[in-house]
Design a protein around this motif. Structure first.
Motif, PDB file in Angstrom:
ATOM      1  N   LEU A  23       0.800  -1.232   0.000  1.00  9.62           N
ATOM      2  CA  LEU A  23       0.000   0.000   0.000  1.00  9.62           C
ATOM      3  C   LEU A  23       0.835   1.285   0.000  1.00  9.62           C
ATOM      4  O   LEU A  23       0.339   2.342   0.396  1.00  9.62           O
ATOM      5  N   HIS A  24       2.082   1.218  -0.449  1.00  7.61           N
ATOM      6  CA  HIS A  24       2.781   2.471  -0.740  1.00  7.61           C
ATOM      7  C   HIS A  24       2.183   3.048  -2.031  1.00  7.61           C
ATOM      8  O   HIS A  24       1.815   2.301  -2.943  1.00  7.61           O
ATOM      9  N   PHE A  43      -1.847   4.037  -5.843  1.00  5.90           N
ATOM     10  CA  PHE A  43      -2.661   5.264  -5.878  1.00  5.90           C
ATOM     11  C   PHE A  43      -3.487   5.410  -7.155  1.00  5.90           C
ATOM     12  O   PHE A  43      -4.369   6.254  -7.232  1.00  5.90           O
ATOM     13  N   ILE A  82       6.477  -2.135   4.878  1.00  9.33           N
ATOM     14  CA  ILE A  82       5.116  -2.501   5.272  1.00  9.33           C
ATOM     15  C   ILE A  82       4.799  -3.852   4.644  1.00  9.33           C
ATOM     16  O   ILE A  82       5.552  -4.351   3.806  1.00  9.33           O
ATOM     17  N   GLU A 131      -6.402  13.068 -10.846  1.00  6.38           N
ATOM     18  CA  GLU A 131      -5.264  12.149 -11.017  1.00  6.38           C
ATOM     19  C   GLU A 131      -4.291  12.689 -12.070  1.00  6.38           C
ATOM     20  O   GLU A 131      -4.697  13.133 -13.139  1.00  6.38           O
ATOM     21  N   PHE A 145      -8.550  12.902  -6.970  1.00  8.12           N
ATOM     22  CA  PHE A 145      -7.791  11.648  -6.839  1.00  8.12           C
ATOM     23  C   PHE A 145      -6.271  11.847  -6.944  1.00  8.12           C
ATOM     24  O   PHE A 145      -5.505  10.935  -6.633  1.00  8.12           O
ATOM     25  N   VAL A 175      -3.673  12.740  -2.887  1.00  3.14           N
ATOM     26  CA  VAL A 175      -2.872  11.917  -1.973  1.00  3.14           C
ATOM     27  C   VAL A 175      -1.474  11.680  -2.548  1.00  3.14           C
ATOM     28  O   VAL A 175      -0.476  11.678  -1.807  1.00  3.14           O
ATOM     29  N   GLY A 176      -1.387  11.533  -3.856  1.00  5.74           N
ATOM     30  CA  GLY A 176      -0.079  11.350  -4.491  1.00  5.74           C
ATOM     31  C   GLY A 176       0.780  12.596  -4.390  1.00  5.74           C
ATOM     32  O   GLY A 176       1.991  12.515  -4.173  1.00  5.74           O
ATOM     33  N   GLN A 205      -4.980   6.627   4.232  1.00  4.01           N
ATOM     34  CA  GLN A 205      -3.963   6.190   3.268  1.00  4.01           C
ATOM     35  C   GLN A 205      -2.550   6.352   3.841  1.00  4.01           C
ATOM     36  O   GLN A 205      -1.689   5.506   3.636  1.00  4.01           O
ATOM     37  N   LEU A 245      -2.110   3.490   6.377  1.00  3.40           N
ATOM     38  CA  LEU A 245      -1.910   2.177   5.764  1.00  3.40           C
ATOM     39  C   LEU A 245      -0.539   2.045   5.102  1.00  3.40           C
ATOM     40  O   LEU A 245       0.013   0.960   5.007  1.00  3.40           O
ATOM     41  N   SER A 246      -0.018   3.176   4.615  1.00  5.80           N
ATOM     42  CA  SER A 246       1.298   3.112   3.964  1.00  5.80           C
ATOM     43  C   SER A 246       2.405   3.465   4.954  1.00  5.80           C
ATOM     44  O   SER A 246       3.578   3.477   4.577  1.00  5.80           O
ATOM     45  N   ASP A 247       2.007   3.740   6.186  1.00  2.51           N
ATOM     46  CA  ASP A 247       2.959   4.153   7.222  1.00  2.51           C
ATOM     47  C   ASP A 247       3.867   5.256   6.679  1.00  2.51           C
ATOM     48  O   ASP A 247       5.093   5.219   6.837  1.00  2.51           O
ATOM     49  N   SER A 248       3.246   6.216   6.012  1.00  2.00           N
ATOM     50  CA  SER A 248       4.000   7.302   5.370  1.00  2.00           C
ATOM     51  C   SER A 248       3.412   8.647   5.793  1.00  2.00           C
ATOM     52  O   SER A 248       2.634   9.252   5.050  1.00  2.00           O
TER      53      SER A 248
END
Lengths: 301, 301
Positions: A61-62, A67, A142, B37, B67, B70-71, B100, B103-106
């Protein structure tokens, strides 16, 4: 087996490079593997028919690996897709996508089925009469899986000259392909081996990105035909690879060699390198058959 | 005021068209408006410096408008951004982005501040000494705001010939720009009007996408210099516009006319139309100064 690289660069989409996404065509399936931002545009650019994608495999999920998924799911809806879509991904992605659909009040008009992955052991996650897909647990920051795509052994092939000589009725051809002995029109036994040839050797493809150097995957990918293994860094930057749990080209080659893979494809390059040939040179010192992934190219095996 | 169109098409990113995103440069700010996106790639393509973006305004939570956020947030992190980032968006987006990141630990290494919008009335959501930003409630299928960007009236300009003639000390110039009368070196009153000129007329920009024909916005955007108003459809497809809560080119022109806007920019075109000039022709029958948005072009006002 045909592999199209939609994107093979790490971290972020850029003007001329795309994050990870691949299309594997195998036994009439069109499998999408990972789905970084912009994947739907790269699918269009590479003329992959959206409707043929029924199974999407997400390694982790990086953002550079997932995305683009919500946009693709949304576009499928806008194009009035009807076919089911199966997504194999780490637990959590279903919650994100569902929340986004709820907030945009845009639910799919097709059936969207999430297969949430949580196991730390390799497991069979897809199977039909021609193909099996297994997870390959990887060692990243992760929870991450690679995927092993394996053709099943197909039917034996008829040696038509030999078959016609025996006068076996055409009604028995199917039995012959399945490996059975049959009788000819006079009731004589026809041994299968005398009129058939072995099936094509089934092929296999292993996708392994992102991961630190990880020998634990070796038993799973042993003798694989084609191994895609990330090589984010060159050996000179090994000190960056370890803490970020990525691999060097040399490490990827070592895995390919130990696994007795036939072909190694490198990818997931860090943007710090201008000359990607250095990856090939480094890996080729250890493993003979190295290829470089490049956005928009296709490998046929 | 400089407006760069990163994307101006509806629904989905395609090989040669991008979903909604714009950059408004106004009084030393670089405001990003909507973020479909692929926006981060279009920012690179248009050479917009990431670090200059400190405020992002999201109209609504349909994918073609958000969309890419997040990126972009994730890329800012990878580029080791330090500056705060403010996001003005409908309630819910914070939850998605936070999930997000979890979940990506980012997590971002910079401060990410969400300003969650819920009001159905126009409200002031950003203000400094030079600019104000108001929401423009729109009529779409989900909660949606346009945004009105207004320069504040600047300082008066010195008429240098007149100033030098009076012999007013340079220490008073600031007071003069602020509109005050001052004294010359002999203690004589110098009337402000005699040595200054009015400031430049403050400019304003209204972004209105997506929305059905909606006269309720008129009091908010009255006399706006530049109105970007969606025109997803041509009048011949008005039957598609109404149920999807979009507008036609004719309706956009009608809003521009009633608001006494000086310029109308059309965009958010449906992909069904090959010839975008038809939008301009249709709108021009009602409103004189119509321009067509196009990915990658810049308007200066």
């Amino acid at each position: 087996m045909k592999l199209t690289i939609l994107g093979c660069h790490s971290a972020t989409p850029r003007t001329n490079t795309n994050p990870t996404s691949q299309v594997l065509e195998i036994k009439n399936h069109t499998f999408l593997i990972d789905c970084g931002e912009g994947t739907q545009v790269e699918l269009r650019r590479n003329k992959v028919k959206f409707v043929r994608i029924k199974h999407i495999f997400i390694s982790h999920l990086h953002g550079d690996h997932c995305f683009g998924l919500v946009g693709l799911i949304s576009t499928f809806k806008l194009l009035t897709r009807e076919a089911d879509l199966h997504v194999y991904a780490p637990k959590g992605l279903k919650e994100v996508i569902t929340l986004q659909m709820k907030l945009s009040d845009s639910w799919t008009n097709y059936k969207l089925i999430f297969h949430e992955l949580t196991s730390d052991s390799s497991e069979l996650i897809f199977e039909d009469d021609k193909v099996e897909v297994y997870t390959i647990p990887l060692d990243h920051r992760i929870y991450t899986n690679g995927f092993l795509f394996k053709e099943k052994e197909g039917e034996r092939k008829l040696d038509m000259n030999a078959v016609l000589n025996t006068g076996v009725d055409v009604a028995y051809y199917r039995k012959l392909k399945q490996g059975f002995d049959v009788e000819d029109n006079n009731g004589n036994l026809v041994k299968n081996e005398s009129v058939t040839k072995p099936p094509n050797k089934p092929k296999s493809y292993a996708f392994c990105s992102d991961t630190a150097y990880n020998e634990a995957m070796l038993p799973i990918i042993k003798d694989v035909d084609v191994l895609y293994h990330e090589s984010t860094f060159l050996e000179k930057n090994e000190k960056l690879a370890a803490p970020t749990k990525h691999s060097t080209a040399k490490q990827a080659a070592s895995i390919a060699k130990q696994a007795k893979a036939k072909t190694l494809i490198l990818g997931h390059y860090s943007t710090r390198y201008d000359d990607l040939n250095l990856f090939k040179e480094e890996a080729s010192e250890i493993f003979e058959n190295v290829k470089l992934a490049k956005d928009g190219i296709t490998f046929e095996f």
